[in-house]
Motif scaffolding. Structure first.
Motif, PDB file in Angstrom:
ATOM      1  N   LYS A 253       0.769  -1.048  -0.090  1.00 46.33           N
ATOM      2  CA  LYS A 253       0.059   0.031  -0.157  1.00 46.33           C
ATOM      3  C   LYS A 253       0.992   1.352  -0.231  1.00 46.33           C
ATOM      4  O   LYS A 253       0.408   2.124  -0.468  1.00 46.33           O
ATOM      5  CB  LYS A 253      -0.919  -0.088   1.321  1.00 46.33           C
ATOM      6  N   ASN A 254       2.011   1.264   0.393  1.00 49.64           N
ATOM      7  CA  ASN A 254       2.989   2.303   0.651  1.00 49.64           C
ATOM      8  C   ASN A 254       4.099   2.388  -0.017  1.00 49.64           C
ATOM      9  O   ASN A 254       5.039   3.219  -0.068  1.00 49.64           O
ATOM     10  CB  ASN A 254       3.111   2.375   1.990  1.00 49.64           C
ATOM     11  N   ARG A 255       4.411   1.752  -1.168  1.00 52.89           N
ATOM     12  CA  ARG A 255       5.374   1.653  -1.925  1.00 52.89           C
ATOM     13  C   ARG A 255       5.581   2.982  -2.703  1.00 52.89           C
ATOM     14  O   ARG A 255       6.897   3.511  -3.023  1.00 52.89           O
ATOM     15  CB  ARG A 255       5.454   0.464  -3.106  1.00 52.89           C
ATOM     16  N   GLY A 256       4.465   3.739  -2.889  1.00 51.06           N
ATOM     17  CA  GLY A 256       4.413   4.799  -3.574  1.00 51.06           C
ATOM     18  C   GLY A 256       5.086   6.226  -2.526  1.00 51.06           C
ATOM     19  O   GLY A 256       5.301   7.300  -3.118  1.00 51.06           O
ATOM     20  N   GLY A 257       5.261   6.007  -1.374  1.00 54.17           N
ATOM     21  CA  GLY A 257       5.673   6.906  -0.659  1.00 54.17           C
ATOM     22  C   GLY A 257       4.905   7.265   0.723  1.00 54.17           C
ATOM     23  O   GLY A 257       3.682   6.748   0.704  1.00 54.17           O
ATOM     24  N   LEU A 258       5.424   7.472   1.958  1.00 59.28           N
ATOM     25  CA  LEU A 258       4.754   7.593   3.280  1.00 59.28           C
ATOM     26  C   LEU A 258       4.818   8.911   3.435  1.00 59.28           C
ATOM     27  O   LEU A 258       5.635   9.604   3.071  1.00 59.28           O
ATOM     28  CB  LEU A 258       5.382   6.766   4.210  1.00 59.28           C
TER      29      LEU A 258
END
Length: 259
Positions: A253-258
């Motif tokens: 869910k968070n590979r695009g950035g946190l």
């Protein structure tokens, strides 16, 4: 005869009095020392998290202040990968795992933990600009003799390892399995990848050492000489916690950035 009985009675009474006094002293000491023990345990955890995030040297001994400035503990639901409400300071994965309502038996328990909590705590670590540049993931799995606990610091891409820090809570053999605490072995981890391009967990310990230039070198770390079962346990623990029954849903869910 009565004098002997009187002497015996006094002796028994004295022994009982000493036992009671000692028991009271031990109980009093335990109660008085408990806050100090809890504070030391928390400090040790914060130290390990900063070390996993690569911030221990920068802390320069100011562990608590550095931790409070840069680290945010957050609870997640492992099945959905979503952040959830809860108090991270009160969370204990192993305690939850003993509660059938708060845990489940893994479908493939390669880490040898028996049950896994529904929830977990992760640690978001920000840089000086306030951006999350590291996520620290706790993990637990079987070694040769017992469970071993570790913190894995992963860069913001959620794939590149910064540090792997095992805690001293283990029963592995000194000089063999306990080499997971050796700074020389810890230094082999930074820069290694957890997942390949297809999202499969590839990280592993290699018996006999990593061969330079081989196609899997980016995912491999030297094994522990003479401690094959412990090394296998480390590999299986990584594959479990970063696989489908661990942090995989959160990472996907968070590979695009946190934020």
């Amino acid at each position: 005869m009565s004098a002997n009985k009187e002497t015996f009675g006094k002796t028994v009474g004295f022994v009982l009095a000493v036992c009671v006094a000692c028991a009271l002293l031990v109980s009093f000491s335990a109660v008085q020392l408990k806050p100090l023990q809890q504070a030391n345990k928390l400090l040790d955890k914060q130290t390990k998290i900063l070390q996993a995030a690569g911030l221990l040297e920068a802390a320069d001994g100011n562990i608590v202040a550095t931790y409070n400035q840069f680290v945010e503990a957050k609870m997640i639901d492992l099945d959905s990968g979503e952040f959830i409400e809860g108090n991270p300071d009160l969370f204990d994965e192993r305690r939850n795992s003993r509660d059938v309502e708060k845990s489940e038996k893994p479908k493939n328990d390669i880490a040898g933990i028996n049950r896994r909590s529904h929830d977990a705590v992760i640690y978001l670590v920000r840089n000086g600009a306030g951006e999350i540049d590291t996520v620290v993931f706790p993990m637990v799995g079987s070694g040769l003799w017992d469970l071993m606990y570790a913190y894995v610091g992963v860069e913001a891409d959620l794939n590149t390892i910064k540090n792997v820090i095992y805690t001293a809570e283990m029963k592995e053999t000194p000089g063999l399995g306990a080499e997971v605490l050796n700074p020389a072995w810890i230094a082999l981890w930074p820069g290694k990848k957890i997942f390949d391009d297809k999202g499969q967990v590839r990280v592993e310990l290699v018996k006999g050492g990593v061969k330079e230039g081989n196609p899997s070198e980016a995912y491999q770390v030297d094994g522990l000489s003479g401690a094959t079962l412990t090394a296998n346990g480390v590999t299986k623990t990584f594959k479990f916690w970063f696989g489908d029954e661990g942090y995989s849903a959160f990472i996907d869910k968070n590979r695009g950035g946190l934020n």
